[in-house]
Design an enzyme around this catalytic site. Structure first.
Site, short mmCIF file in Angstrom:
data_model
loop_
_atom_site.label_atom_id
_atom_site.label_comp_id
_atom_site.label_asym_id
_atom_site.label_seq_id
_atom_site.Cartn_x
_atom_site.Cartn_y
_atom_site.Cartn_z
N LYS A 195 0.84 -1.20 0.00
CA LYS A 195 0.00 0.00 0.00
C LYS A 195 0.87 1.25 0.00
O LYS A 195 1.89 1.30 0.71
CB LYS A 195 -0.90 -0.03 1.24
CG LYS A 195 -1.96 1.05 1.32
CD LYS A 195 -2.84 0.80 2.54
CE LYS A 195 -3.99 1.77 2.65
NZ LYS A 195 -4.87 1.44 3.81
N SER A 272 -9.35 1.30 2.64
CA SER A 272 -8.48 2.07 1.78
C SER A 272 -7.32 1.26 1.19
O SER A 272 -6.55 1.77 0.39
CB SER A 272 -7.90 3.25 2.57
OG SER A 272 -7.14 2.77 3.68
N SER A 296 -9.99 -1.10 6.78
CA SER A 296 -9.39 -0.91 5.46
C SER A 296 -8.69 -2.13 4.88
O SER A 296 -8.30 -2.11 3.72
CB SER A 296 -8.40 0.26 5.50
OG SER A 296 -9.10 1.48 5.67
#
Length: 558
Positions: A195, A272, A296
């Site tokens: 990420k 996310s 997330s």
């Protein structure tokens, strides 16, 4: 009406299976059907034409359909099979990931198998099975022969070689690899999408926002989580996209687009950790390294049909990671199978504490389940008995765990997270007007407006949540809830409807964040044809035990 509907997480190649997709005496399986299904799978994989002819009902109305058309009658189907090899249409190696059994009595059943092919493509195989009397014995209810009366095959192609799907929406930067792992180690051969919040030496962390990226400096060293994966032999393929500053659960990004969710067209991947989740779901990498503050990792795992873990708060170092709300932030990961999820856990997590009680029961709280959509709650209810059998644990059901305070829990999380998000990024947001998408900008505006009274109340409620869940889970119970309120919604869903879904899901996920608990998500539910995760929540420090339960589920069903 169907007599029974069951779901099995199989994770098995048909060639390796000997009719062990579920216990032979499971009531969802009419006598002899399980063996017939796996025999058919092995015959299909081995192109055993005689066995395939035998297993299809020898009738002029027997059907076999795929995208190219419908074959009618046993003779036509047999001829198709006998010429398919010359046309290059034989099935290759594949895994039966999930199997759904719908029995309509002792002589009629519908089976739906979810397939992953070796090339990364996916498919569905739907079969109508009927039992016909055996020449040497009585009919259905005694000795009988199961035959396929109708079959339909569908599939999605894998990503084309060398071609990425919506490349800009999945990756910010990619290499071959971007950073190579050690020559040896327990994760050698695995690839990782990181990420775009983590420090990767020599690269900038973009945090899902071009303005942030423009001001970021290349990292001098890897974040500890990234360094540990590299030292264990995993290769970092690239930095994958994220929602802006990780302040969202949708996976959409106004600057870079929406990473695709291959489980259905036009739906969000969840955020996310959307980029890593999409990369794993597309088969581009084996592991997605992400963060989970309010869900997330758990939400994209649920929406994309993946395994995922939010560890105990602080169990994995979050150093070198762009924060959102530090007292809630955790480093988590996503995979396509439970074994890989556990392999990564063996590297990133601290050793298990032998003083902690082993899992002793599955706990289902009706007030939490009621937050989900009705069909999601029904899917969970149908899956829990099979889950309990797979892990050999009793099920304990309680009407409520939050004592009517779920709304308070939600507000405590929102206000506590908002206060910390404003502490972390409020000054930067104020100094960069107009650089955030409207949803994220509105969230930061709300974060800046949290009052001292709201924060004081949030902290008191958080202490109460920790005490409540500590008492409920401290003796070895594992809380079972839907990971999200429902399947992935459409990208173009109306804002008001999307906000309602987000609030319901966040109310489900916030408990673990408030109490710092570990959660493992298993892709065990199917709702309206799309995946929904089943979440196992344990006491602090029980991460390894939850991972072991996940691997036991897949092993038991395989």
């Amino acid at each position: 009406m169907s007599r029974d509907v069951r779901f099995y997480a199989v994770g098995q190649s048909p060639a390796a299976s000997h009719g062990t997709g579920a216990p032979v005496d499971d009531p969802a399986w009419p006598a002899g059907l399980q063996e017939a299904f796996w025999r058919y799978e092995r015959a299909l994989l081995g192109n055993d034409l005689d066995a395939l002819d035998e297993l299809f009902l020898d009738e002029p109305a027997t059907l076999r359909a795929d995208a190219s058309g419908v074959l009618v009658g046993h003779a036509e189907i047999s001829e198709f099979r006998r010429t398919r090899g010359t046309r290059g249409g034989l099935p290759g190696p594949r895994t039966v990931d999930r199997l759904h059994v719908q029995a309509h009595g002792p002589a009629f059943a519908v089976l739906v198998a979810e397939i992953t092919r070796a090339d990364g493509g996916r498919g569905l195989q739907t079969q109508v099975w009927v039992a016909v009397p055996d020449d040497s014995g009585p009919g259905p209810g005694g000795q009988s022969r199961w035959r396929v009366a109708a079959a339909h095959v569908s599939g999605s192609p894998p990503p084309a070689p060398g071609v990425e799907v919506s490349t800009a929406a999945v990756w910010r930067i990619r290499g071959e690899p971007l950073v190579a792992g050690a020559d040896q180690g327990p994760l050698r051969g695995l690839t990782v999408a990181v990420k775009d919040l983590f420090a990767v030496a020599g690269h900038r962390a973009g945090a899902g926002n071009p303005a942030w990226l423009a001001e970021a400096a290349p990292a001098a060293e890897h974040a500890p989580a990234v360094a540990a994966l590299l030292a264990a032999g995993a290769d970092v393929t690239g930095l994958a996209q994220t929602d802006e500053l990780a302040y969202s659960l949708s996976g959409t990004n106004v600057h870079y687009g929406t990473p695709p969710n291959p489980t259905a067209p036009g739906v969000i991947p969840g955020g996310s950790s959307s980029g890593p989740a999409s990369a794993v779901a597309l088969g581009l990498v084996d592991v997605g390294l992400g963060t989970d503050t309010g869900g997330s990792v758990r939400v994209p795992a649920s929406y994309c049909g993946l395994f995922g873990i939010r560890p105990t708060h602080g169990a994995v170092s979050a150093a070198g990671v762009v924060p959102l709300a530090p007292s809630f932030d955790t480093v988590g990961w996503l995979t396509r199978d439970a074994a890989t999820l556990a392999r990564v856990g063996a590297v990133l997590l601290p050793p298990a504490d032998p003083a902690l009680p082993a899992p002793g029961a599955l706990l289902v709280a009706d007030d939490l389940v009621a937050l989900a959509e009705p069909d999601t709650a029904a899917a969970l209810a149908g899956a829990v008995p099979s889950l309990a059998a797979a892990v050999d644990l009793p099920v304990r059901r309680v009407p409520a765990i939050a004592a009517g305070r779920l709304r308070d829990w939600f507000l405590a999380f929102r206000h506590g997270q908002g206060f910390e998000a404003n502490q972390a990024h409020g000054a930067w947001v104020a100094a960069h007007p107009g650089v955030l998408g409207p949803g994220i900008a509105g969230r930061f505006a709300g974060a800046a407006a949290v009052t001292d009274e709201e924060l004081t109340t949030a902290r008191a409620v958080r202490a109460q949540v920790r005490a409540t869940l500590g008492a409920a889970l401290g003796t070895g119970a594992v809380l079972v809830v839907p990971a999200t309120s429902g399947p992935a919604p459409a990208i173009d869903l109306a804002v008001e409807a999307k906000d309602r879904l987000r609030a319901a899901t966040l109310t489900l996920t916030c408990a673990a964040g408030l109490a710092g608990l570990p959660v493992v998500v298993l892709p065990l539910l199917l709702v309206r044809g799309r995946p929904v995760g089943l979440a196992l929540i344990g006491a602090p420090g029980t991460d390894h035990a939850l991972l072991a339960l996940a691997t036991r589920v897949t092993a038991a069903q395989a």
